[in-house]
Design a protein around this motif. Structure first.
Motif, short mmCIF file in Angstrom:
data_model
loop_
_atom_site.label_atom_id
_atom_site.label_comp_id
_atom_site.label_asym_id
_atom_site.label_seq_id
_atom_site.Cartn_x
_atom_site.Cartn_y
_atom_site.Cartn_z
N ALA B 12 -27.34 -9.99 5.31
CA ALA B 12 -26.35 -8.28 5.05
C ALA B 12 -26.93 -7.38 6.25
N ALA B 15 -26.70 -8.95 10.16
CA ALA B 15 -25.76 -8.79 10.04
C ALA B 15 -25.05 -7.55 10.90
N GLY B 18 -26.38 -6.21 13.91
CA GLY B 18 -25.42 -6.67 15.85
C GLY B 18 -24.58 -6.88 15.36
N LEU B 19 -23.73 -5.83 14.72
CA LEU B 19 -22.33 -5.40 14.37
C LEU B 19 -21.66 -4.89 15.71
N THR B 22 -20.11 -6.23 18.58
CA THR B 22 -19.03 -7.07 19.03
C THR B 22 -16.96 -6.24 19.17
N ARG B 24 -13.29 -6.58 18.68
CA ARG B 24 -12.04 -7.26 18.96
C ARG B 24 -11.24 -6.74 19.58
N GLU B 63 -14.24 -10.02 21.76
CA GLU B 63 -13.39 -11.32 21.63
C GLU B 63 -11.87 -10.90 21.65
N TRP B 64 -11.33 -11.82 21.37
CA TRP B 64 -9.33 -11.42 22.07
C TRP B 64 -8.89 -11.79 20.66
N VAL B 65 -7.70 -11.59 20.11
CA VAL B 65 -7.11 -11.67 18.89
C VAL B 65 -5.39 -11.66 19.28
N GLY B 79 -7.30 -2.14 10.16
CA GLY B 79 -9.30 -2.20 10.73
C GLY B 79 -8.81 -3.93 10.73
N ASN B 80 -8.06 -4.43 11.04
CA ASN B 80 -7.93 -6.11 11.67
C ASN B 80 -9.25 -6.45 13.02
N ASP B 82 -10.22 -3.58 17.24
CA ASP B 82 -10.80 -2.79 17.06
C ASP B 82 -10.14 -1.63 18.12
N ARG B 200 -8.67 3.45 16.73
CA ARG B 200 -8.70 3.78 15.79
C ARG B 200 -9.03 5.46 15.80
#
Lengths: 297, 236
Positions: B12, B15, B18-19, B22, B24, B63-65, B79-80, B82, B200
């Motif tokens: 944790a 993680a 690194g957060l 990234t 999205r 990263e692409w969504v 929050g799905n 950013d 946001r």
């Protein structure tokens, strides 16, 4: 074109129809389309048994003598059956996701001092996010898929619960009385007499549910899972030459026809399998179908 | 058991570190030349190149969504992902829910396209994508609005005769008009305040990073090069 399977696909504009088609149908985008058929089948493979489990639990709860459990079972059946699927899919999934994040947030970040709801935003600390913000894309997709399975299980479970509840009530009372006369406990009566006999009454209702479930998978896209209907729409839309090596007019009709064939074939196979199960379950039952079988053999 | 808990805690923690790096990026993937899925099924287009370059300058991993246009703002807010980078015009209505960076394209004109030149733009039936500035504009002109969830379906509606004309960003319509029997009708309509990335409202820090990256791309002319390459309207 990077991943073209056939060597002649490097310049599609020069190709004959047949070769063009074989190139067109093997683009990365089409591969994703084919994979999505697998996604749908996988979803059904997970969702159908879990829905049955929810249904069984719901039906047992609704028959329980212990009142709170009884209310829980009846409440579940009544509420979920009454709410439109789409509303349930939009509301429940976001609520479930945020509920899980809220719990993780409380456990992992006890010193957080900002409010979780800020205006429109729902904010939890980074390490409470589900999945973590830096997780690979496939983890996000698997998580979305798992949410979809749970949601399908709950929605279809409520319908299955009602079917199974009715089936349990339909088992002839004489069977239960005989079991009691032999000195079986209520638990034994339930598992050894009631449950084996109720399936034959439940099957028509359950097979209906299965057919509806097969066709309900486009709801997946509401949850961000790209299913066959999404891809058929995306691939079938008209494409101009600027942005693809395979320009074509509006082909959605053709793509949806392909889906039609898929759905028809799949429901046909299901029908054959379900008919076999029905025959097998009727064997030795005190029903019209069971009696008919006894006479022919 | 204890070691299990320790490993989880360690995981944790790593993680958590690194957060911050990234991000999205949410896009629609159905609005060429801004964003679309290429033949390999990857996000491509003006905004793909722009987004990748911005992330490089801001030293972030992106990263692409892809997400449905209809639910693109709700999914950002919950929050799905950013940020939204999906040809979204900066408007006051949207500013109430999300915060925009400065525009990365100048305000660009919208245009009508139809099968014949004699359609009635103020009294006829006009197709537009749901929840766009163009849809709002149609309502203001008094014409009958028919809304579709994707840009592609608005074009299909005109070709099928369900609508008399379609209104969309001119940059989106141009390649379509060139490649088919559609023609531009009426005058161009200036709408919106340019296109920006949406964040946001609580994410000011990240928005500032992207804002700075856009500024640096405007200053060294690389943004103009991209705009010209993908033909998405005027340069700065």
């Amino acid at each position: 074109m990077r991943s073209a399977i056939f060597s002649f696909c490097s310049d599609p504009a020069t190709l004959e129809t047949f070769q063009w088609m074989s190139c067109y149908l093997t683009t990365g985008k089409h591969m994703a389309f084919y994979v999505s058929f697998g996604t749908v089948l996988l979803l059904l493979a997970f969702a159908a048994p879990s829905a049955l489990l929810f249904g069984f639990g719901g039906a047992m709860a609704a028959r329980a003598r212990f009142l709170p459990l009884n209310w829980l079972g009846r409440g579940y059946i009544a509420i979920v059956r009454g709410v439109p699927d789409i509303a349930f899919f939009l509301f429940f999934v976001i609520a479930l996701d945020q509920g899980l994040e809220y719990l993780r947030h409380k456990v992992k970040c006890p010193d957080w001092d900002q409010p979780i709801r800020q205006g429109n935003d729902f904010i939890v600390c980074d390490i409470a996010k589900l999945p973590l913000g830096n997780s690979a894309q496939w983890i996000h997709e698997t998580y979305g898929f798992a949410l979809a399975v749970v949601t399908f299980a709950i929605v279809f479970g409520a319908f299955a619960a009602n079917v199974l509840y009715g089936a349990m009530q339909a088992v002839p009372h004489a069977q239960i009385e005989t079991a009691e006369a032999y000195g079986l406990t209520p638990r034994q009566t339930f598992w050894r007499i009631l449950v084996p006999q109720m399936w034959t009454y439940a099957l028509p209702g359950l097979s209906n549910l299965w057919m509806v479930l097969i066709k309900a998978t486009p709801l997946l896209f509401l949850l961000g899972v790209e299913d066959i209907v999404y891809w058929a729409k995306e691939l079938g839309g008209s494409k101009t030459a600027n942005f693809t090596a395979y320009p074509h007019p509006d082909w959605r009709t053709q793509y949806f026809l392909a889906l039609l064939v898929f759905y028809l074939a799949f429901t046909k196979v299901s029908e054959v399998v379900l008919n076999r199960i029905t025959t097998r379950l009727s064997h030795g039952q005190a029903t019209l179908a069971g009696e008919a079988q006894r006479k022919t053999t | 058991m204890k070691s299990l808990i320790l490993t989880t805690a360690a995981l944790a923690l790593t993680a958590g570190m690194g957060l911050a790096d990234t991000v999205r990026l949410g896009t629609e993937g159905a609005y060429p030349p801004y964003n679309f899925l290429n033949d390999n099924g990857e996000v491509d287009g003006f905004e793909r190149e722009l987004g990748d370059e911005l992330c490089k300058r801001a030293e972030l991993t992106c990263e692409w969504v892809t997400n449905d246009w209809d639910s693109i703002i709700p999914n950002l807010v919950s929050g799905n992902y950013d940020a939204i980078i999906a040809g979204m015009s900066i408007t006051e209505e949207r500013e109430e829910v999300v915060d925009f960076t400065q525009g990365y394209t100048p305000p660009s004109p919208s245009a009508y396209a139809a099968l014949s030149a004699d359609v009635d733009l103020t009294g006829g039936v006009i197709a537009a994508q749901t929840a766009t500035i163009q849809a709002n504009h149609v309502v203001d002109t008094g014409a009958t609005l028919v809304e579709y969830p994707t840009p592609d379906e608005t074009l299909a509606a005109v070709r099928a005769g369900e609508a008399d004309a379609v209104i969309a960003d001119k940059d989106y319509l141009e390649p379509e008009v060139e490649a088919s029997d559609l023609i531009f009708v009426g005058d161009d309509v200036p709408l919106g305040g340019g296109i920006g990335m949406a964040f946001r409202e609580s994410d000011d820090e990240m928005r500032a990073k992207f804002d700075a990256a856009i500024t640096s791309m405007k200053e060294d002319g690389s943004l103009n090069t991209l705009i010209e390459k993908w033909e998405v309207g005027g340069t700065w």
